[in-house]
Structures are given as structure tokens and as C-alpha cells.
Design a protein around this motif. Structure first.
Motif, PDB file in Angstrom:
ATOM      1  N   GLY A  95      14.690   7.318  -3.533  1.00  0.00           N
ATOM      2  CA  GLY A  95      14.149   6.215  -4.302  1.00  0.00           C
ATOM      3  C   GLY A  95      13.136   5.390  -3.530  1.00  0.00           C
ATOM      4  O   GLY A  95      13.124   5.362  -2.298  1.00  0.00           O
ATOM      5  N   ALA A  96      12.308   4.699  -4.298  1.00  0.00           N
ATOM      6  CA  ALA A  96      11.214   3.920  -3.707  1.00  0.00           C
ATOM      7  C   ALA A  96      11.717   2.802  -2.796  1.00  0.00           C
ATOM      8  O   ALA A  96      11.137   2.567  -1.731  1.00  0.00           O
ATOM      9  CB  ALA A  96      10.334   3.348  -4.822  1.00  0.00           C
ATOM     10  N   GLU A  97      12.779   2.116  -3.192  1.00  0.00           N
ATOM     11  CA  GLU A  97      13.271   1.001  -2.364  1.00  0.00           C
ATOM     12  C   GLU A  97      13.811   1.488  -1.027  1.00  0.00           C
ATOM     13  O   GLU A  97      13.611   0.844   0.004  1.00  0.00           O
ATOM     14  CB  GLU A  97      14.312   0.189  -3.122  1.00  0.00           C
ATOM     15  CG  GLU A  97      13.729  -0.616  -4.281  1.00  0.00           C
ATOM     16  CD  GLU A  97      12.515  -1.452  -3.874  1.00  0.00           C
ATOM     17  OE1 GLU A  97      12.596  -2.196  -2.867  1.00  0.00           O
ATOM     18  OE2 GLU A  97      11.480  -1.361  -4.563  1.00  0.00           O
ATOM     19  N   GLU A  98      14.501   2.626  -1.045  1.00  0.00           N
ATOM     20  CA  GLU A  98      15.004   3.199   0.210  1.00  0.00           C
ATOM     21  C   GLU A  98      13.845   3.641   1.104  1.00  0.00           C
ATOM     22  O   GLU A  98      13.869   3.442   2.310  1.00  0.00           O
ATOM     23  CB  GLU A  98      15.947   4.367  -0.068  1.00  0.00           C
ATOM     24  CG  GLU A  98      17.251   3.947  -0.714  1.00  0.00           C
ATOM     25  CD  GLU A  98      18.103   3.094   0.202  1.00  0.00           C
ATOM     26  OE1 GLU A  98      18.171   3.384   1.410  1.00  0.00           O
ATOM     27  OE2 GLU A  98      18.708   2.130  -0.300  1.00  0.00           O
ATOM     28  N   PHE A  99      12.837   4.268   0.486  1.00  0.00           N
ATOM     29  CA  PHE A  99      11.651   4.697   1.218  1.00  0.00           C
ATOM     30  C   PHE A  99      10.984   3.501   1.894  1.00  0.00           C
ATOM     31  O   PHE A  99      10.731   3.512   3.102  1.00  0.00           O
ATOM     32  CB  PHE A  99      10.676   5.387   0.253  1.00  0.00           C
ATOM     33  CG  PHE A  99       9.421   5.914   0.893  1.00  0.00           C
ATOM     34  CD1 PHE A  99       9.334   7.245   1.252  1.00  0.00           C
ATOM     35  CD2 PHE A  99       8.324   5.095   1.104  1.00  0.00           C
ATOM     36  CE1 PHE A  99       8.176   7.751   1.824  1.00  0.00           C
ATOM     37  CE2 PHE A  99       7.168   5.593   1.676  1.00  0.00           C
ATOM     38  CZ  PHE A  99       7.087   6.927   2.042  1.00  0.00           C
ATOM     39  N   ILE A 100      10.717   2.470   1.124  1.00  0.00           N
ATOM     40  CA  ILE A 100      10.067   1.272   1.668  1.00  0.00           C
ATOM     41  C   ILE A 100      10.962   0.621   2.725  1.00  0.00           C
ATOM     42  O   ILE A 100      10.480   0.097   3.730  1.00  0.00           O
ATOM     43  CB  ILE A 100       9.707   0.280   0.539  1.00  0.00           C
ATOM     44  CG1 ILE A 100       8.658   0.908  -0.391  1.00  0.00           C
ATOM     45  CG2 ILE A 100       9.228  -1.047   1.094  1.00  0.00           C
ATOM     46  CD1 ILE A 100       7.348   1.295   0.265  1.00  0.00           C
TER      47      ILE A 100
ATOM     48  N   GLY B 165       0.821  -1.211   0.000  1.00  0.00           N
ATOM     49  CA  GLY B 165       0.000   0.000   0.000  1.00  0.00           C
ATOM     50  C   GLY B 165       0.849   1.253   0.000  1.00  0.00           C
ATOM     51  O   GLY B 165       0.568   2.204  -0.729  1.00  0.00           O
ATOM     52  N   LEU B 166       1.913   1.262   0.816  1.00  0.00           N
ATOM     53  CA  LEU B 166       2.831   2.404   0.834  1.00  0.00           C
ATOM     54  C   LEU B 166       3.468   2.613  -0.529  1.00  0.00           C
ATOM     55  O   LEU B 166       3.581   3.743  -1.006  1.00  0.00           O
ATOM     56  CB  LEU B 166       3.942   2.184   1.864  1.00  0.00           C
ATOM     57  CG  LEU B 166       3.686   2.614   3.283  1.00  0.00           C
ATOM     58  CD1 LEU B 166       4.840   2.181   4.179  1.00  0.00           C
ATOM     59  CD2 LEU B 166       3.449   4.104   3.384  1.00  0.00           C
ATOM     60  N   ARG B 167       3.868   1.530  -1.167  1.00  0.00           N
ATOM     61  CA  ARG B 167       4.520   1.625  -2.483  1.00  0.00           C
ATOM     62  C   ARG B 167       3.605   2.289  -3.487  1.00  0.00           C
ATOM     63  O   ARG B 167       4.044   3.045  -4.343  1.00  0.00           O
ATOM     64  CB  ARG B 167       4.954   0.232  -2.961  1.00  0.00           C
ATOM     65  CG  ARG B 167       5.627   0.231  -4.317  1.00  0.00           C
ATOM     66  CD  ARG B 167       6.922   1.043  -4.260  1.00  0.00           C
ATOM     67  NE  ARG B 167       7.569   1.153  -5.549  1.00  0.00           N
ATOM     68  CZ  ARG B 167       7.435   2.185  -6.387  1.00  0.00           C
ATOM     69  NH1 ARG B 167       6.637   3.200  -6.096  1.00  0.00           N
ATOM     70  NH2 ARG B 167       8.089   2.219  -7.529  1.00  0.00           N
TER      71      ARG B 167
ATOM     72  N   ASP C  46       8.497   6.864  -8.043  1.00  0.00           N
ATOM     73  CA  ASP C  46       9.697   6.011  -8.120  1.00  0.00           C
ATOM     74  C   ASP C  46      10.934   6.720  -7.589  1.00  0.00           C
ATOM     75  O   ASP C  46      11.841   6.088  -7.066  1.00  0.00           O
ATOM     76  CB  ASP C  46       9.961   5.577  -9.565  1.00  0.00           C
ATOM     77  CG  ASP C  46       8.915   4.592 -10.068  1.00  0.00           C
ATOM     78  OD1 ASP C  46       8.273   3.907  -9.238  1.00  0.00           O
ATOM     79  OD2 ASP C  46       8.730   4.515 -11.299  1.00  0.00           O
ATOM     80  N   ASP C  47      10.955   8.043  -7.718  1.00  0.00           N
ATOM     81  CA  ASP C  47      12.127   8.804  -7.286  1.00  0.00           C
ATOM     82  C   ASP C  47      11.859   9.604  -6.012  1.00  0.00           C
ATOM     83  O   ASP C  47      12.447  10.657  -5.776  1.00  0.00           O
ATOM     84  CB  ASP C  47      12.612   9.721  -8.412  1.00  0.00           C
ATOM     85  CG  ASP C  47      11.504  10.595  -8.975  1.00  0.00           C
ATOM     86  OD1 ASP C  47      10.319  10.399  -8.613  1.00  0.00           O
ATOM     87  OD2 ASP C  47      11.803  11.493  -9.777  1.00  0.00           O
ATOM     88  N   VAL C  48      11.007   9.082  -5.164  1.00  0.00           N
ATOM     89  CA  VAL C  48      10.643   9.722  -3.902  1.00  0.00           C
ATOM     90  C   VAL C  48      11.881   9.981  -3.035  1.00  0.00           C
ATOM     91  O   VAL C  48      12.863   9.251  -3.102  1.00  0.00           O
ATOM     92  CB  VAL C  48       9.617   8.853  -3.135  1.00  0.00           C
ATOM     93  CG1 VAL C  48      10.236   7.538  -2.665  1.00  0.00           C
ATOM     94  CG2 VAL C  48       9.009   9.598  -1.962  1.00  0.00           C
ATOM     95  N   VAL C  49      11.798  11.031  -2.238  1.00  0.00           N
ATOM     96  CA  VAL C  49      12.834  11.355  -1.252  1.00  0.00           C
ATOM     97  C   VAL C  49      12.165  11.326   0.115  1.00  0.00           C
ATOM     98  O   VAL C  49      11.078  11.885   0.285  1.00  0.00           O
ATOM     99  CB  VAL C  49      13.435  12.755  -1.496  1.00  0.00           C
ATOM    100  CG1 VAL C  49      14.438  13.117  -0.406  1.00  0.00           C
ATOM    101  CG2 VAL C  49      14.064  12.829  -2.870  1.00  0.00           C
ATOM    102  N   ILE C  50      12.802  10.664   1.077  1.00  0.00           N
ATOM    103  CA  ILE C  50      12.325  10.712   2.455  1.00  0.00           C
ATOM    104  C   ILE C  50      13.408  11.355   3.298  1.00  0.00           C
ATOM    105  O   ILE C  50      14.566  10.945   3.241  1.00  0.00           O
ATOM    106  CB  ILE C  50      11.906   9.320   2.990  1.00  0.00           C
ATOM    107  CG1 ILE C  50      11.343   9.450   4.407  1.00  0.00           C
ATOM    108  CG2 ILE C  50      13.030   8.320   2.902  1.00  0.00           C
ATOM    109  CD1 ILE C  50      10.654   8.197   4.925  1.00  0.00           C
TER     110      ILE C  50
END
Length: 145
Positions: free
Chosen positions: A50-55, A30-32, A37-41
Motif C-alpha cells: 500500500g501507498a502509506e506503507e511505501f511512503i 513527489g514519491l506519492r 495505491d496498491d504498490v508493494v515495496i
């Protein structure tokens, strides 16, 4: 920055609540679906890209001893930014319960959302923690009156 339409304001607020619900339920899929794809947290000065780092941030939370969390969000402010971006600021209060301890966390979100193919998505998630308070351990089961 300028005001947004009622419709954009509602969609942005809904996205913020959907994010909190996905975190509280451990719904990584759901979060994904809520991020680019290029999200920053950004968390108190630390940035992940990136999405993988965020998740990964939330996977670590789910894999921790935490039994559950509950986020309450208030003072949501939505304004239009440049290039179709929507800026969303809010306060949050999160209660996090683990075996033998509980914490209450007070903080602020400073997010940027963007429209992609008709869907509003999180492009930047800014999290600032203002205060953490340790609470005594609580009961797991509700005792009716």
C-alpha cells in the motif's frame, strides 16, 4: 517477455530517475505521485503493501540522522510483461551521509510499472542490497582548489 517501444523504455527510465531524485530530496509528495495505491515495496525479503506503507519507508529515512543521499542508477533494462506491466531492472549505487559517517550501498532494483490513466506508475518496487561499505566522514563544505 518482449521488448518495449523506445517511448515506453524512455518513460520507464525517467520514472526510475524521478523516484531516485524524490528519495534524495526527501520529496514525499513527489514519491506519492509516482506509485499506485496498491504498490508493494520489497526490501531484501521484507514486503510492505500500500501507498502509506511505501511512503512510511521513506518517511523513516527522511526522519533519520541522514543529512543527504545520492543515487546513481545504471544498467537499466526494460521489458514488456503480461497485462500491460513493464518490468524494470537496474543497478544502483547510493551514497548516504550522516553526521560522523558515510556509507556506500550497492544493490539492484527489480520493479514493475503499470500504466494508469496515461501515467506510468510504480506498482512494485523491489530493492536488493548486495553490499554496504562504511566510509570515513567527509567534509560538509567544498574547498575550492
Amino acid at each position: 517477455m518482449q521488448s518495449v517501444s523506445v517511448e515506453i523504455g524512455h518513460r520507464a527510465e525517467r520514472l526510475l530517475y524521478d523516484y531516485a531524485a524524490a528519495v534524495d530530496t526527501g520529496d514525499l509528495a513527489g514519491l506519492r505521485g509516482l506509485i499506485t495505491d496498491d504498490v508493494v515495496i520489497e526490501q531484501n525479503g521484507k514486503s510492505d503493501f500500500g501507498a502509506e506503507e511505501f511512503i512510511g519507508v521513506y518517511r523513516a529515512f527522511i526522519d533519520s540522522p541522514v543529512e543527504f543521499s545520492r543515487h546513481a542508477i545504471s544498467n537499466v533494462r526494460v521489458v514488456q510483461g503480461e497485462g500491460g506491466r513493464v518490468h524494470v531492472d537496474a543497478y544502483f549505487e547510493a551514497t548516504v551521509c550522516a553526521p560522523g559517517s558515510n556509507q556506500r550501498i550497492y544493490g539492484r532494483y527489480a520493479d514493475v510499472y503499470i500504466e494508469r490513466e496515461g501515467t506510468l506508475l510504480i506498482d512494485r518496487k523491489g530493492i536488493s542490497v548486495d553490499r554496504m561499505i562504511d566510509l570515513p566522514a567527509g567534509e560538509v563544505e567544498y574547498q575550492p582548489y
